[in-house]
Scaffold this motif. Structure first.
Motif, PDB file in Angstrom:
ATOM      1  N   PHE A 141       0.896  -1.257  -0.053  1.00  0.00           N
ATOM      2  CA  PHE A 141      -0.130   0.102   0.139  1.00  0.00           C
ATOM      3  C   PHE A 141       0.821   1.277   0.065  1.00  0.00           C
ATOM      4  O   PHE A 141       0.362   2.294  -0.405  1.00  0.00           O
ATOM      5  CB  PHE A 141      -0.891  -0.030   1.285  1.00  0.00           C
ATOM      6  CG  PHE A 141      -1.987  -0.771   0.842  1.00  0.00           C
ATOM      7  CD1 PHE A 141      -3.253  -0.375   0.055  1.00  0.00           C
ATOM      8  CD2 PHE A 141      -2.194  -1.987   1.565  1.00  0.00           C
ATOM      9  CE1 PHE A 141      -4.246  -1.254  -0.018  1.00  0.00           C
ATOM     10  CE2 PHE A 141      -3.562  -2.903   1.509  1.00  0.00           C
ATOM     11  CZ  PHE A 141      -4.574  -2.339   0.615  1.00  0.00           C
ATOM     12  N   THR A 153       2.048   1.747  -3.590  1.00  0.00           N
ATOM     13  CA  THR A 153       0.967   2.052  -4.505  1.00  0.00           C
ATOM     14  C   THR A 153       0.724   3.636  -4.308  1.00  0.00           C
ATOM     15  O   THR A 153       0.463   4.430  -5.347  1.00  0.00           O
ATOM     16  CB  THR A 153      -0.450   1.382  -4.091  1.00  0.00           C
ATOM     17  OG1 THR A 153      -0.127  -0.081  -4.259  1.00  0.00           O
ATOM     18  CG2 THR A 153      -1.465   1.681  -4.997  1.00  0.00           C
ATOM     19  N   LEU A 190      -7.470   1.725  -0.309  1.00  0.00           N
ATOM     20  CA  LEU A 190      -6.170   2.370   0.142  1.00  0.00           C
ATOM     21  C   LEU A 190      -6.689   3.249   1.326  1.00  0.00           C
ATOM     22  O   LEU A 190      -5.953   3.346   2.497  1.00  0.00           O
ATOM     23  CB  LEU A 190      -5.683   3.269  -0.892  1.00  0.00           C
ATOM     24  CG  LEU A 190      -4.365   4.141  -0.476  1.00  0.00           C
ATOM     25  CD1 LEU A 190      -3.194   2.941   0.022  1.00  0.00           C
ATOM     26  CD2 LEU A 190      -3.523   4.813  -1.515  1.00  0.00           C
ATOM     27  N   ALA A 238      -3.612  -1.757  -5.380  1.00  0.00           N
ATOM     28  CA  ALA A 238      -4.407  -1.674  -4.341  1.00  0.00           C
ATOM     29  C   ALA A 238      -4.839  -3.099  -3.914  1.00  0.00           C
ATOM     30  O   ALA A 238      -4.741  -3.624  -2.863  1.00  0.00           O
ATOM     31  CB  ALA A 238      -5.183  -0.621  -4.213  1.00  0.00           C
TER      32      ALA A 238
END
Length: 403
Positions: free
Chosen positions: A32, A35, A133, A348
């Motif tokens: 995460f 990302t 996210l 994600a």
């Protein structure tokens, strides 16, 4: 003691005795943060139009929406480009440091603040992956996601080795960060900028207070009752957050699958065909045309997507079937990233899927990464003169990708 009581006692001991899934949570953290960091860097030239003062979603509209839903965003604390650039730069910095696992507890909080601040400022700038996210940035705050594969793990191992040699270990960076960020939190609260819903301010104050207790407990020469209690609480909170992350991923797939079943295009097996015809979702028109040209392939992809999403939550009771479907879903998201041009949505979702990766695979992955890193480091070393003795520090000889 009967079997039920014995099973309950073992379960309690397992939940309170250790933070479960250290490698899984580390992969979720890395996934995460990577990302978010890649997204911010890619959109850096367009940041003012996405989340800043030049965006179509004006500050007045944002104030009206935030006043209605009570969402948290630091961008609304002050006006002007300087404040926006500061928040954006801090979001990039927090994402990079969380990826490396440096002062992870602090960086996870700043990561959450950055994600919520930018996303809640312009709520329509996203592709679905931003919702995942958004939630995971909050859950990560409660996890001990730096036990392995992080700079914190390396520092902890180095500190333990130093204490074993009888050396005194002093941490000045942690208290300094705590004081600076605590001063900022107190200032923002006193000037009345911390408005809206109570949840995120409560999380900020709770983590800040808990860090102070943790530091005070760590000052003791030997682990005492306070440190033991804090360890148990941290493990319970971590395991609870890990369970929530897993439940969230299952809920996403189950909801998506059951809603697809109700759609007529998914029922007749043609749903995958239509996104492939949209110009905005066709970065590779030739590839999209090749896939959509076969009716059989479109039907298989359509029904296969629904089947995998509906079935996945139920496969958690069978490890082998779960691993097969997990690989299929990761491959599906990779295909979506390439064919439909949605890389950050796919990243994600893959990061969320990573919480279900088997520990044996992650152990091998860590070993492969460590060996690859060691090869790169050896290639970068200067050749020694025959007979010359090396001067390596204990830190240079530390092998492993984390503690």
């Amino acid at each position: 003691m009967n079997r039920f009581s014995l099973a309950v006692s073992r379960g309690i001991a397992r939940v309170t005795g250790a933070a479960l899934g250290p490698r899984q949570t580390a992969v979720v953290r890395i996934g995460f943060s990577a990302t978010w960091l890649l997204f911010l860097l890619r959109e850096f030239p367009h940041r003012h139009e996405l989340y800043g003062p030049d965006g179509p979603w004006s500050r007045d509209l944002a104030e009206q929406l935030i006043g209605a839903n009570g969402a948290f965003t630091a961008l609304m604390w002050f006006d002007g480009r300087v404040w926006f650039e500061t928040v954006y730069a801090l979001a990039v910095l927090a994402g990079g440091l969380l990826l490396l696992g440096w002062r992870t507890r602090t960086m996870s909080v700043l990561f959450m603040v950055g994600v919520l601040s930018l996303q809640n400022r312009s709520v329509f700038m996203g592709d679905g992956g931003d919702n995942v996210l958004h939630l995971m940035s909050i859950y990560l705050v409660f996890t001990r996601c730096a036990q392995v594969w992080s700079l914190d793990a390396r520092r902890a191992a180095r500190d333990r080795a130093a204490r074993a040699r009888g050396e005194r270990v002093t941490d000045r960076t942690g208290p300094a960060l705590w004081a600076v960020l605590g001063g900022a939190l107190i200032t923002v609260t006193l000037v009345g900028r911390m408005q809206g819903d109570w949840l995120i301010p409560a999380v900020l104050w709770t983590v800040w207070t808990a860090q102070a207790l943790w530091w005070l407990a760590g000052r003791r020469a030997r682990p005492g009752e306070l440190r033991t209690t804090l360890d148990v609480v941290a493990d319970v909170v971590h395991n609870g957050a890990l369970l929530v992350i897993m439940a969230e991923a299952c809920l996403i797939y189950a909801t998506a699958g059951w809603y697809k079943i109700q759609g007529s295009r998914w029922q007749d097996g043609t749903a995958v065909y239509y996104p492939l015809q949209l110009e905005s979702f066709s970065p590779w028109p030739a590839l999209a045309g090749l896939l959509s040209a076969s009716g059989t392939l479109v039907m298989l992809l359509t029904y296969g997507t629904v089947l995998v999403q509906v079935a996945f939550p139920f496969t958690l009771f069978n490890r082998r079937v779960k691993n097969v479907l997990l690989a299929v879903m990761i491959a599906e998201h990779a295909a979506i990233a390439v064919v439909l041009g949605l890389p950050f949505f796919s990243l994600a979702m893959i990061a969320a899927d990573a919480v279900f990766l088997p520990t044996a695979f992650l152990r091998r992955l860590g070993g492969w990464t460590a060996r690859a890193r060691d090869r790169v480091l050896r290639r970068g070393e200067r050749p020694r003169i025959p007979g010359q003795r090396g001067h390596e520090s204990p830190e240079a000889t530390h092998v492993g990708f984390g503690a």
